[in-house]
Write a protein that holds these residues in place. Structure first.
Motif, PDB file in Angstrom:
ATOM      1  N   GLY A  10       0.855  -1.216  -0.065  1.00  0.00           N
ATOM      2  CA  GLY A  10       0.032   0.136  -0.026  1.00  0.00           C
ATOM      3  C   GLY A  10       1.097   1.240   0.125  1.00  0.00           C
ATOM      4  N   VAL A  11       0.472   2.281  -0.605  1.00  0.00           N
ATOM      5  CA  VAL A  11       1.143   3.558  -0.460  1.00  0.00           C
ATOM      6  C   VAL A  11       0.186   4.675  -0.055  1.00  0.00           C
ATOM      7  N   TYR A  12       0.776   5.798   0.532  1.00  0.00           N
ATOM      8  CA  TYR A  12       0.151   6.884   0.655  1.00  0.00           C
ATOM      9  C   TYR A  12       0.872   7.954  -0.169  1.00  0.00           C
ATOM     10  N   THR A  13       0.315   8.806  -1.098  1.00  0.00           N
ATOM     11  CA  THR A  13       1.141   9.631  -1.826  1.00  0.00           C
ATOM     12  C   THR A  13       0.363  11.179  -1.469  1.00  0.00           C
ATOM     13  N   PRO A  14       1.235  12.095  -0.958  1.00  0.00           N
ATOM     14  CA  PRO A  14       0.609  13.142  -0.517  1.00  0.00           C
ATOM     15  C   PRO A  14       0.178  14.045  -1.433  1.00  0.00           C
ATOM     16  N   GLU A  15      -0.838  14.998  -0.996  1.00  0.00           N
ATOM     17  CA  GLU A  15      -1.632  15.525  -2.102  1.00  0.00           C
ATOM     18  C   GLU A  15      -1.130  16.828  -2.814  1.00  0.00           C
ATOM     19  N   THR A  16      -0.041  17.295  -2.340  1.00  0.00           N
ATOM     20  CA  THR A  16       0.497  18.586  -3.057  1.00  0.00           C
ATOM     21  C   THR A  16       1.682  18.197  -4.243  1.00  0.00           C
ATOM     22  N   LYS A  17       1.239  18.243  -5.169  1.00  0.00           N
ATOM     23  CA  LYS A  17       2.248  17.822  -6.571  1.00  0.00           C
ATOM     24  C   LYS A  17       3.029  19.225  -6.758  1.00  0.00           C
ATOM     25  N   VAL A  18       4.224  19.131  -6.975  1.00  0.00           N
ATOM     26  CA  VAL A  18       5.104  20.086  -7.317  1.00  0.00           C
ATOM     27  C   VAL A  18       5.875  19.974  -8.422  1.00  0.00           C
ATOM     28  N   THR A  19       5.904  20.610  -9.421  1.00  0.00           N
ATOM     29  CA  THR A  19       6.559  20.160 -10.639  1.00  0.00           C
ATOM     30  C   THR A  19       7.970  21.050 -10.551  1.00  0.00           C
ATOM     31  N   ASN A  20       8.871  20.785 -11.486  1.00  0.00           N
ATOM     32  CA  ASN A  20      10.090  21.513 -11.381  1.00  0.00           C
ATOM     33  C   ASN A  20       9.913  22.865 -11.822  1.00  0.00           C
ATOM     34  N   ASP A 150      18.986  25.742  -0.701  1.00  0.00           N
ATOM     35  CA  ASP A 150      20.188  24.983  -1.250  1.00  0.00           C
ATOM     36  C   ASP A 150      19.622  24.127  -2.398  1.00  0.00           C
ATOM     37  N   ARG A 151      19.629  24.616  -3.545  1.00  0.00           N
ATOM     38  CA  ARG A 151      19.011  24.300  -4.895  1.00  0.00           C
ATOM     39  C   ARG A 151      19.462  22.994  -5.378  1.00  0.00           C
ATOM     40  N   SER A 152      20.726  22.518  -5.085  1.00  0.00           N
ATOM     41  CA  SER A 152      21.325  21.061  -5.610  1.00  0.00           C
ATOM     42  C   SER A 152      20.543  19.944  -4.667  1.00  0.00           C
ATOM     43  N   ALA A 153      20.442  20.351  -3.661  1.00  0.00           N
ATOM     44  CA  ALA A 153      19.685  19.068  -2.643  1.00  0.00           C
ATOM     45  C   ALA A 153      18.202  19.095  -2.761  1.00  0.00           C
ATOM     46  N   SER A 154      17.679  20.520  -2.343  1.00  0.00           N
ATOM     47  CA  SER A 154      16.058  20.358  -2.375  1.00  0.00           C
ATOM     48  C   SER A 154      15.349  19.938  -3.380  1.00  0.00           C
ATOM     49  N   ILE A 155      15.877  20.005  -4.737  1.00  0.00           N
ATOM     50  CA  ILE A 155      15.024  19.461  -5.891  1.00  0.00           C
ATOM     51  C   ILE A 155      14.988  18.036  -5.860  1.00  0.00           C
ATOM     52  N   LEU A 156      15.689  17.302  -5.000  1.00  0.00           N
ATOM     53  CA  LEU A 156      15.981  15.757  -5.121  1.00  0.00           C
ATOM     54  C   LEU A 156      14.685  15.203  -4.270  1.00  0.00           C
ATOM     55  N   PHE A 157      14.217  15.688  -3.345  1.00  0.00           N
ATOM     56  CA  PHE A 157      13.422  15.013  -2.307  1.00  0.00           C
ATOM     57  C   PHE A 157      11.843  15.215  -2.549  1.00  0.00           C
ATOM     58  N   GLY A 158      11.141  14.022  -2.259  1.00  0.00           N
ATOM     59  CA  GLY A 158       9.494  14.125  -2.038  1.00  0.00           C
ATOM     60  C   GLY A 158       9.408  13.490  -0.748  1.00  0.00           C
ATOM     61  N   ASP A 159       7.897  13.678  -0.421  1.00  0.00           N
ATOM     62  CA  ASP A 159       7.400  13.087   0.941  1.00  0.00           C
ATOM     63  C   ASP A 159       6.485  11.839   0.222  1.00  0.00           C
ATOM     64  N   GLY A 160       6.638  10.691   1.033  1.00  0.00           N
ATOM     65  CA  GLY A 160       5.767   9.576   0.663  1.00  0.00           C
ATOM     66  C   GLY A 160       5.902   8.319   1.730  1.00  0.00           C
ATOM     67  N   ALA A 161       4.754   7.634   1.642  1.00  0.00           N
ATOM     68  CA  ALA A 161       4.657   6.514   2.438  1.00  0.00           C
ATOM     69  C   ALA A 161       4.383   5.133   1.628  1.00  0.00           C
ATOM     70  N   ALA A 162       4.970   3.920   2.295  1.00  0.00           N
ATOM     71  CA  ALA A 162       4.397   2.845   1.400  1.00  0.00           C
ATOM     72  C   ALA A 162       4.905   1.928   2.525  1.00  0.00           C
ATOM     73  N   ALA A 163       4.096   0.720   2.472  1.00  0.00           N
ATOM     74  CA  ALA A 163       4.049  -0.619   3.195  1.00  0.00           C
ATOM     75  C   ALA A 163       4.055  -1.766   2.664  1.00  0.00           C
ATOM     76  N   ALA A 164       4.455  -2.795   3.278  1.00  0.00           N
ATOM     77  CA  ALA A 164       4.222  -4.165   2.885  1.00  0.00           C
ATOM     78  C   ALA A 164       3.750  -5.228   3.847  1.00  0.00           C
ATOM     79  N   VAL A 165       2.757  -6.283   3.672  1.00  0.00           N
ATOM     80  CA  VAL A 165       2.647  -7.141   4.658  1.00  0.00           C
ATOM     81  C   VAL A 165       3.381  -8.499   4.171  1.00  0.00           C
ATOM     82  N   ILE A 166       4.226  -8.955   5.084  1.00  0.00           N
ATOM     83  CA  ILE A 166       5.129 -10.206   4.465  1.00  0.00           C
ATOM     84  C   ILE A 166       4.715 -11.093   5.413  1.00  0.00           C
ATOM     85  N   GLU A 167       5.024 -12.404   5.053  1.00  0.00           N
ATOM     86  CA  GLU A 167       4.898 -13.436   5.830  1.00  0.00           C
ATOM     87  C   GLU A 167       6.078 -14.483   5.180  1.00  0.00           C
TER      88      GLU A 167
END
Ligand code: ACO
Length: 331
Positions: A10-20, A150-167
């Motif tokens: 499962g994932v959760y993708t936050p609501e605010t999409k920000v383009t380059n 810091d324009r070289s680092a800030s452009i690289l990152f986003g927010d997000g969550a994801a999970a897996a159930v394993i056995e």
């Protein structure tokens, strides 16, 4: 013999999409520079949903996808390098929100390698037999930690969550974890805290390193240093894990790397001699969500019907620490 089966994702993708282009409105950058250097076209930021709530939404979706009731979960392992609380741990907050009342909890922080470390730990608990169903959730709200001056680092990152159930599975899995503690300054984010205890004060050695407001408050990265480390770490981790498994790159059906930069992935893929078609990339729309990258890829692939029974899959991560690791398993 250790083995894992992914029951659901499962994932959760936050609501605010920000383009380059959106970033270029307030920063001296442009779409062409960012896309050609990193592959990234856009990222999502969580305007107000805290990290643990993002994690809980991904966790709930994974449990539903697995057909596992929250009460059936025996253990929750959460990976984050951007927690909102020192304590309680994020896994405890997730446990409460999703109602996983029978689950034990623990958090780990190996930054972008976090999902690999967490699955490695989970596989050992599953092998032990005490726990049957484990939820691994990786969630990162990196936007508050990034310095938008810091324009070289800030452009690289986003927010997000994801999970897996394993056995546990009877099919073997192999893993390799590594760390290179020096230089930690290649990638770090300091926890800036005021002292009001009359007996304690800030540490002079740390003060000497955190000598600007930006260093005290935001993620710091030596882009070129991390780049060099990452290409080598990805190639080494895959090679060492395949050697343990007695497999070659030809035996692997799918490689899911940490999504740091398309050029890091391409260079390591070339060095390993892997057919690029086997390497899954989704950095274009998500950017680097640290430990959430790999499970987000898994979720994409599962939803697209591309995670097939019997496939041999290699997960590989690298990040601050500097940590790295890989897992090879058969789904
Ligand atoms: N827009 C426009 N120009 C920029 C930007 C930007 N966003 N950022 C930097 N520049 C400029 C620099 O100022 C420099 O200009 P100058 O030559 O006039 O001084 C020029 O572009 C080249 O800068 P470099 O830093 O040499 O660019 P490089 O090709 O090394 O790319 C990058 C920078 C993208 C950060 C790269 O080094 C990289 O991806 N490193 C890996 C870092 C990484 O993946 N970190 C993720 C976290 S760690 C992890 O997940 C493992």
């Amino acid at each position: 013999m250790r083995g894992i089966k992914i029951l659901g994702t499962g994932v959760y993708t936050p609501e605010t999409k920000v383009t380059n282009d959106d970033l270029s409105q307030f920063m001296d950058t442009n779409n062409e520079w960012i896309e050609s250097r990193t592959g990234i076209r856009s990222r999502n930021y969580s305007a107000s949903v805290p990290n643990h709530e993002m994690a809980a939404m991904a966790a709930k979706a994974a449990a539903e996808d697995a057909g596992v009731a929250p009460e059936e979960l025996d253990l929750i392992i959460a990976s984050t390098c951007s927690p909102e609380f020192f304590y309680p741990c994020m896994s405890g907050l997730v446990q409460n929100i999703i109602g996983a009342v029978n689950a034990a909890v623990m958090d780990i922080n190996t930054a972008c390698t976090g999902f690999i470390s967490a699955v490695d730990i989970a596989s050992r608990y599953l092998e032990d037999g005490d726990y049957k169903k484990i939820l691994v959730v990786a969630s990162e709200r990196l936007s508050p930690h990034v310095d938008f001056e810091d324009r070289s680092a800030s452009i690289l990152f986003g927010d997000g969550a994801a999970a897996a159930v394993i056995e546990k599975s009877h099919k073997p899995m192999y893993s390799y974890l590594s760390a290179k503690g020096d230089p930690f300054e290649a990638l770090y984010c300091y926890v800036n805290k005021e002292h009001n205890c009359p007996y304690t004060k800030e540490n002079e050695a740390l003060n000497a390193i955190m000598d600007t407001e930006a260093k005290k408050n935001y993620l710091q990265m030596d882009g070129k240093g991390v780049y060099k480390f990452a290409v080598d770490a990805m190639a080494t981790a895959v090679t060492k894990t395949l050697a343990k498994a007695g497999l070659t790159t030809d035996d692997i059906d799918l490689v899911i790397p940490h999504q740091a930069n398309i050029r890091i992935i391409q260079s390591a893929t070339k060095a390993l001699g892997i057919n690029p078609e086997k390497v899954y990339v989704n950095i274009y729309e998500h950017a680097n969500t640290s430990s959430a990258c790999i499970p987000t890829c898994l979720d994409d692939l599962k939803k697209e019907g591309r995670l097939k029974e019997g496939m041999k899959i290699c997960l590989v991560g690298f990040g601050a620490g500097l940590t790295s690791g890989a897992i090879v398993f058969e789904q």
